[in-house]
Structures are given as structure tokens and as C-alpha cells.
Design a protein around this motif. Structure first.
Motif, mmCIF file in Angstrom:
data_model
loop_
_atom_site.group_PDB
_atom_site.id
_atom_site.type_symbol
_atom_site.label_atom_id
_atom_site.label_comp_id
_atom_site.label_asym_id
_atom_site.label_seq_id
_atom_site.Cartn_x
_atom_site.Cartn_y
_atom_site.Cartn_z
ATOM 1 N N GLU A 11 -27.537 -54.901 -27.018
ATOM 2 C CA GLU A 11 -26.693 -55.285 -26.113
ATOM 3 C C GLU A 11 -26.140 -53.920 -25.354
ATOM 4 O O GLU A 11 -25.704 -54.317 -23.915
ATOM 5 N N ARG A 12 -25.849 -52.776 -25.932
ATOM 6 C CA ARG A 12 -26.269 -51.691 -24.868
ATOM 7 C C ARG A 12 -27.844 -50.960 -24.169
ATOM 8 O O ARG A 12 -27.183 -51.494 -22.970
ATOM 9 N N LEU A 13 -28.885 -52.012 -24.157
ATOM 10 C CA LEU A 13 -29.873 -51.720 -23.515
ATOM 11 C C LEU A 13 -29.443 -52.792 -22.438
ATOM 12 O O LEU A 13 -30.274 -52.248 -21.820
ATOM 13 N N GLU A 14 -29.421 -54.593 -22.812
ATOM 14 C CA GLU A 14 -29.491 -55.021 -22.192
ATOM 15 C C GLU A 14 -28.442 -54.871 -20.780
ATOM 16 O O GLU A 14 -28.558 -55.423 -19.325
ATOM 17 N N LYS A 15 -27.294 -54.350 -20.881
ATOM 18 C CA LYS A 15 -26.146 -54.189 -20.099
ATOM 19 C C LYS A 15 -26.689 -53.236 -19.485
ATOM 20 O O LYS A 15 -26.936 -52.471 -17.818
ATOM 21 N N ASN A 16 -27.461 -51.676 -19.888
ATOM 22 C CA ASN A 16 -28.280 -51.651 -19.231
ATOM 23 C C ASN A 16 -30.244 -52.039 -18.222
ATOM 24 O O ASN A 16 -30.467 -51.091 -17.130
ATOM 25 N N GLY A 17 -29.542 -53.006 -18.186
ATOM 26 C CA GLY A 17 -31.209 -54.117 -17.519
ATOM 27 C C GLY A 17 -32.319 -53.408 -18.135
ATOM 28 O O GLY A 17 -33.310 -54.070 -17.583
ATOM 29 N N ILE A 18 -32.419 -53.303 -19.997
ATOM 30 C CA ILE A 18 -33.430 -52.961 -20.274
ATOM 31 C C ILE A 18 -33.990 -54.689 -20.906
ATOM 32 O O ILE A 18 -33.317 -55.240 -21.250
ATOM 33 N N ALA A 19 -35.315 -55.095 -20.619
ATOM 34 C CA ALA A 19 -35.434 -56.263 -21.681
ATOM 35 C C ALA A 19 -35.931 -55.437 -22.924
ATOM 36 O O ALA A 19 -37.145 -55.275 -22.924
ATOM 37 N N VAL A 20 -35.297 -56.654 -23.606
ATOM 38 C CA VAL A 20 -35.154 -56.959 -25.116
ATOM 39 C C VAL A 20 -34.368 -57.694 -25.523
ATOM 40 O O VAL A 20 -33.478 -58.849 -24.824
ATOM 41 N N GLU A 21 -35.588 -58.488 -26.809
ATOM 42 C CA GLU A 21 -34.528 -59.316 -27.193
ATOM 43 C C GLU A 21 -34.626 -59.365 -28.144
ATOM 44 O O GLU A 21 -35.479 -58.980 -29.136
ATOM 45 N N ILE A 22 -33.821 -60.260 -28.991
ATOM 46 C CA ILE A 22 -33.221 -59.612 -30.784
ATOM 47 C C ILE A 22 -33.930 -60.947 -31.926
ATOM 48 O O ILE A 22 -34.134 -62.191 -31.166
ATOM 49 N N LEU A 23 -34.599 -60.852 -32.647
ATOM 50 C CA LEU A 23 -35.461 -61.954 -32.953
ATOM 51 C C LEU A 23 -34.776 -61.381 -34.894
ATOM 52 O O LEU A 23 -34.657 -60.434 -35.530
ATOM 53 N N ASP A 24 -34.715 -62.917 -34.928
ATOM 54 C CA ASP A 24 -34.637 -62.638 -37.074
ATOM 55 C C ASP A 24 -35.680 -62.244 -37.231
ATOM 56 O O ASP A 24 -37.420 -62.597 -36.734
ATOM 57 N N GLY A 25 -35.515 -63.509 -38.510
ATOM 58 C CA GLY A 25 -36.569 -62.920 -39.905
ATOM 59 C C GLY A 25 -38.026 -63.593 -39.419
ATOM 60 O O GLY A 25 -39.198 -62.949 -39.480
ATOM 61 N N ALA A 26 -37.823 -64.675 -39.333
ATOM 62 C CA ALA A 26 -38.433 -65.861 -39.024
ATOM 63 C C ALA A 26 -39.270 -65.608 -37.421
ATOM 64 O O ALA A 26 -40.197 -66.034 -37.740
ATOM 65 N N ALA A 27 -38.245 -65.207 -36.464
ATOM 66 C CA ALA A 27 -39.222 -65.157 -35.290
ATOM 67 C C ALA A 27 -40.328 -63.709 -35.615
ATOM 68 O O ALA A 27 -41.208 -63.891 -34.509
ATOM 69 N N THR A 28 -39.748 -63.068 -36.245
ATOM 70 C CA THR A 28 -40.361 -61.518 -36.378
ATOM 71 C C THR A 28 -42.192 -62.082 -37.204
ATOM 72 O O THR A 28 -42.903 -61.861 -36.587
ATOM 73 N N ALA A 29 -41.982 -62.483 -37.684
ATOM 74 C CA ALA A 29 -42.782 -63.326 -38.908
ATOM 75 C C ALA A 29 -43.963 -64.156 -37.797
ATOM 76 O O ALA A 29 -45.181 -64.062 -38.061
ATOM 77 N N ALA A 30 -42.817 -64.774 -36.980
ATOM 78 C CA ALA A 30 -44.339 -66.204 -36.371
ATOM 79 C C ALA A 30 -44.600 -65.077 -35.733
ATOM 80 O O ALA A 30 -45.684 -65.084 -34.778
ATOM 81 N N LEU A 31 -44.479 -64.262 -34.557
ATOM 82 C CA LEU A 31 -44.854 -63.594 -33.392
ATOM 83 C C LEU A 31 -45.909 -62.658 -34.538
ATOM 84 O O LEU A 31 -46.868 -62.154 -33.567
ATOM 85 N N GLU A 32 -45.653 -61.853 -35.853
ATOM 86 C CA GLU A 32 -46.595 -61.292 -36.475
ATOM 87 C C GLU A 32 -47.254 -61.362 -37.668
ATOM 88 O O GLU A 32 -46.025 -60.814 -38.278
ATOM 89 N N PRO A 33 -47.384 -62.069 -38.321
ATOM 90 C CA PRO A 33 -47.689 -63.127 -39.689
ATOM 91 C C PRO A 33 -47.716 -61.495 -40.286
ATOM 92 O O PRO A 33 -47.622 -61.993 -41.823
ATOM 93 N N GLY A 34 -48.714 -60.515 -39.580
ATOM 94 C CA GLY A 34 -48.986 -59.992 -41.600
ATOM 95 C C GLY A 34 -48.051 -58.621 -41.230
ATOM 96 O O GLY A 34 -48.243 -57.749 -42.351
ATOM 97 N N LEU A 35 -46.924 -58.612 -41.102
ATOM 98 C CA LEU A 35 -45.583 -57.812 -41.164
ATOM 99 C C LEU A 35 -45.169 -59.002 -42.701
ATOM 100 O O LEU A 35 -45.236 -59.654 -42.635
ATOM 101 N N SER A 36 -44.540 -57.824 -43.582
ATOM 102 C CA SER A 36 -43.573 -57.930 -44.219
ATOM 103 C C SER A 36 -42.504 -59.029 -44.416
ATOM 104 O O SER A 36 -42.206 -59.386 -43.057
ATOM 105 N N PRO A 37 -42.718 -60.418 -45.305
ATOM 106 C CA PRO A 37 -41.478 -60.982 -45.775
ATOM 107 C C PRO A 37 -39.879 -60.975 -45.856
ATOM 108 O O PRO A 37 -39.388 -61.430 -45.609
ATOM 109 N N ASP A 38 -40.032 -59.425 -45.947
ATOM 110 C CA ASP A 38 -38.195 -59.326 -46.137
ATOM 111 C C ASP A 38 -37.811 -58.848 -45.317
ATOM 112 O O ASP A 38 -36.404 -57.940 -45.024
ATOM 113 N N LEU A 39 -38.529 -58.655 -43.779
ATOM 114 C CA LEU A 39 -38.306 -57.533 -42.669
ATOM 115 C C LEU A 39 -36.270 -59.179 -42.327
ATOM 116 O O LEU A 39 -36.655 -60.271 -42.295
#
Ligand SMILES: Cc1cc2nc3c(=O)[nH]c(=O)nc-3n(C[C@H](O)[C@H](O)[C@H](O)COP(=O)(O)OP(=O)(O)OC[C@H]3O[C@@H](n4cnc5c(N)ncnc54)[C@H](O)[C@@H]3O)c2cc1C
Length: 371
Positions: free
Chosen positions: A111-139
Motif C-alpha cells: 500500500e505504501r509503495l503504491e502510494k509512492n508510484g511504485i509498480a507492485v502487485e499483491i498475489l495470494d498463494g494460488a496466484a504466486t504458485a501460478a506464476l512460479e510453480p517451483g515454489l513451496s505450496p505453503d507460501l
């Protein structure tokens, strides 16, 4: 023998500044006691991530972003000049949360970064796994910084050296013992081969900068902070982008190698890979991506970040005419190479720098010591 510019140290900073000064037509001599690029510059992870480093908006964040923006052009320039592939890769950076509490901290930070114009997205566990399937399923989720990149520091260091050499900078092996001051100016260096005069001297000796007599750096301005790294092999490739947790990071290369780092140790100049250090970096890597537990270890190493008290580099003119700094880059020296080259070269050439260098002056460290 007199030169326009003598540069002390041929890591990425020394070579990049030498490249820009040679391109500007200066007679540049780079003095390196060892092999160009063989110290911190070749040991780095090569992460180019202002987002993960961003604590608050301000000059340091601006400097990191200005440098990242220069990377695609610099990578193209070096590859065209040298035929080397420097491993510049986009794809963004992930900062992952391993538990719910960390996920909440990351969301608040986004939230703070976005306010300062920094491009950032918040991903939930499923979206993180979809982007990087090699990561831990517990993230529990992640911040995704889509505009960020990485580079392979070994070919990058080598390409900077070759490009500087190709542009006309000369390199000489041997230790610089002292910067000679006369009449209130820095006028020469005492080198293994004798005295070498120069109109301008650029100190780019990394973690060893404050050990050069006559450096003008206040005590503690640059100190070594050891980092240990383990390089693993994955086939087929397990990960595509840089992934941070709150304990460290993994940096995948295009060929499937994965660099796991890194410790931050105050042990002076003791270059060693230790059982505890390796254990720490491997544990965090396996926590982030459990299948890394099966990956063979190809190589391990350690080296020294040139750390300043506030983590910001020391750039530009010193308090002594004729002496300039390109040092103190701490954990972001690879990220900050392009802007360091342009800004320090501009200072030597007495041209307006591309960014305001006053927040990175040596005087700020003197003022800090006085407080
Ligand atoms: C483990 C690790 C991981 C890192 N990861 C990242 C990362 O992912 N991203 C990032 O942006 N940064 C990273 N860094 C930081 C980055 O590597 C450094 O900030 C950067 O390489 C500093 O470059 P330099 O040219 O100042 O230093 P160096 O590469 O250390 O070069 C200094 C040179 O000066 C020479 N020298 C010293 N004294 C003398 C003398 N008296 N006479 C002649 N020559 C001398 C040395 O031999 C050396 O070659 C990491 C660092 C480490 C150690």
C-alpha cells in the motif's frame, strides 16, 4: 608519467566509470591489484530490485530507479561492444510470505509503495504458485514487482572490463599504496610500479577503499560485510525469476542454475565459506522452493560488500580537489553501476550530474559521525 584520470580498482564501479571517461576522450589508467572484477563484483547475486530495497521514498530509492532504467541500454551497449552475453533478464521479482503475519506485513508495505508510484502487485498463494510453480505450496502470498530484473555479474563484470579496454582505458596490475596530496590537491598515486600523476583520481576500491592511505574517507565510512553464496543446478529449470523471503533470496539463471544467498556477516576480511553460512542460505532456499533439496551444489563462495554506515554509496567529489569516490555501494552495487558510471564520470568531467549527488557525498558521513 601523468594521466587525465587514474581509477583505483577494476570492479564493476571502476570499469564502468573508466568506460564512460574513456568514451569522453580522457586518457584513463585503471590500477587493479588482482584480476578485474574478481572480488565483490563477480560474487554478487545480480539482483536489480529497487522495490525490495525500498524502505521509503527519497534520494536512495530515486537513485536505484534511475540506475535500473539505464540497464537495458547498458546491457545492449556491452553486448554489442564485446560479443559477451551479460544475462540481463526481466520477468520481475517476487517477495514471498511464508506465514500469514508476513503476508500482512507485505500487504501493508505494498500500500505504501503504491502510494509512492511504485509498480507492485499483491498475489495470494494460488496466484504466486501460478506464476512460479517451483515454489513451496505453503507460501501465503507475495509481492510482485513486474518491472524488475537480474543480471549475471560474472559476464557483466568481464564485459565492463572489455568495453572499457576497447574504449581506450588502460589497465595495469598492482597495488595502490597511497593517494598523494600536494598543495591541498590529490595529484598522484603511489603504486607498486612507482608514482603515477593524474589530474583526477577515482577511488573505486570496493570494501578496501578506506585502507588506501590518503583516501580522505572518515573512519568506518566503508567496511567489509561478508556474504556467502551457494550455486545449485536444476534440470529442468525450476524457477524463472528472483524470489526473496525475509531471510534471503534465490536467483535463477536462464540455464537452470540457481544462486542461493546470502549472509550479512561482520567478520572483517576473512574470506571463507562456513558450515553455518551455507546451512543458512540452503535452508532458506529449500524453504522457498523445496525441490531445491535435490539439486546438486556446483560451487560456493564468499566476498565482501563495500558497506557504508547508512547503506548508501559514496559518490562524486571528495573534500579534496582532484579526488572522487565511486564506493560504498553496500548490497546494491550491481544495481547502481549504470548510474554510478554516468554520475561519477560527469563529476570528473565537470558536467552536471544526471542526479543530485549531495545525498551521497562523503560529507554526510562526516556529519553522521559528528552527531
Ligand atoms: C555475496 C554478495 C552478493 C551481492 N549481491 C548483490 C546483488 O544481488 N545486487 C547488487 O546490486 N549488489 C550485490 N552485491 C553488492 C555488489 O557486489 C557490490 O556492491 C559491488 O560489486 C561493488 O563493486 P566495486 O567495484 O565497488 O567492488 P569490487 O568488485 O570489490 O572491486 C574493487 C576492486 O578494487 C581492487 N582493489 C582494492 N584495493 C586496491 C588497491 N589498493 N590497489 C589496487 N586495487 C585495489 C580489488 O582487488 C577489487 O577488484 C553483493 C555482494 C556480495 C558480496
Amino acid at each position: 608519467m601523468r594521466h587525465d584520470v587514474v581509477v583505483i580498482g577494476a570492479g564493476v564501479q571502476g570499469c564502468a566509470v573508466a568506460l564512460r571517461l574513456a568514451q569522453a576522450g580522457k586518457d584513463v589508467l585503471v590500477l587493479e591489484r588482482s584480476i578485474p572484477g574478481a572480488e565483490a563484483s563477480s560474487a554478487a547475486g545480480g539482483i536489480l530490485s529497487p522495490g525490495v530495497e525500498a524502505v521509503e521514498p527519497g534520494p536512495f530509492d530515486d537513485l536505484c530507479r534511475a540506475s535500473l532504467a539505464r540497464y537495458p541500454a547498458l546491457a545492449r551497449e556491452l553486448e554489442a561492444a564485446t560479443d559477451l552475453h551479460v544475462g540481463f533478464r526481466g520477468g520481475g521479482t517476487l517477495e514471498v510470505a511464508l506465514d500469514d503475519q508476513h503476508a500482512q506485513i507485505l500487504a501493508a508495505r505494498a500500500e505504501r509503495l503504491e502510494k509512492n508510484g511504485i509498480a507492485v502487485e499483491i498475489l495470494d498463494g494460488a496466484a504466486t504458485a501460478a506464476l512460479e510453480p517451483g515454489l513451496s505450496p505453503d507460501l501465503r502470498g507475495a509481492l510482485f514487482f513486474p518491472g524488475e530484473s537480474s543480471i549475471d555479474p560474472r559476464p557483466f563484470s568481464r564485459a565492463l572490463y572489455q568495453a572499457a579496454h576497447g574504449a581506450g582505458a588502460r589497465f595495469q596490475t598492482g597495488q595502490v599504496h597511497r593517494i598523494v596530496h600536494e598543495g591541498g590537491r590529490a595529484v598522484a598515486v603511489e603504486h607498486e610500479t612507482g608514482r603515477l600523476g593524474a589530474d583526477a583520481i577515482v577511488l573505486a576500491a570496493g570494501a578496501w577503499s578506506a585502507l588506501v592511505e590518503g583516501s580522505g574517507l572518515p573512519r568506518g565510512a566503508v567496511r567489509p560485510v561478508r556474504g556467502q553464496i551457494a550455486l545449485l543446478d536444476t534440470r529442468p529449470r525450476l524457477l524463472s525469476r528472483v524470489v526473496f523471503s525475509d531471510k534471503g533470496y534465490v536467483v535463477p539463471r536462464a540455464d537452470g542454475r540457481v544462486l542461493c544467498g546470502s549472509t550479512m556477516e561482520e567478520v572483517g576480511f576473512e574470506k571463507a565459506v562456513t558450515a553455518g553460512g551455507l546451512c543458512a542460505v540452503l535452508e532458506l532456499a529449500i524453504e522457498i522452493a523445496p525441490r531445491l533439496a535435490n539439486a546438486p551444489i556446483i560451487e560456493t563462495w564468499s566476498n565482501f560488500r563495500p558497506a557504508s554506515p547508512d547503506g548508501w554509496p559514496v559518490l562524486g567529489p571528495s573534500t579534496v580537489p582532484g579526488l572522487f569516490y565511486a564506493t560504498g555501494h553496500t548490497r546494491n552495487g550491481i544495481l547502481l553501476t549504470p548510474i554510478t558510471a554516468d554520475a561519477v564520470a560527469a563529476a570528473v568531467l565537470r558536467k552536471p550530474p544526471p542526479v543530485d549527488l549531495s545525498p551521497f557525498s562523503v560529507e554526510r558521513l562526516e556529519a553522521r559521525r559528528a552527531r
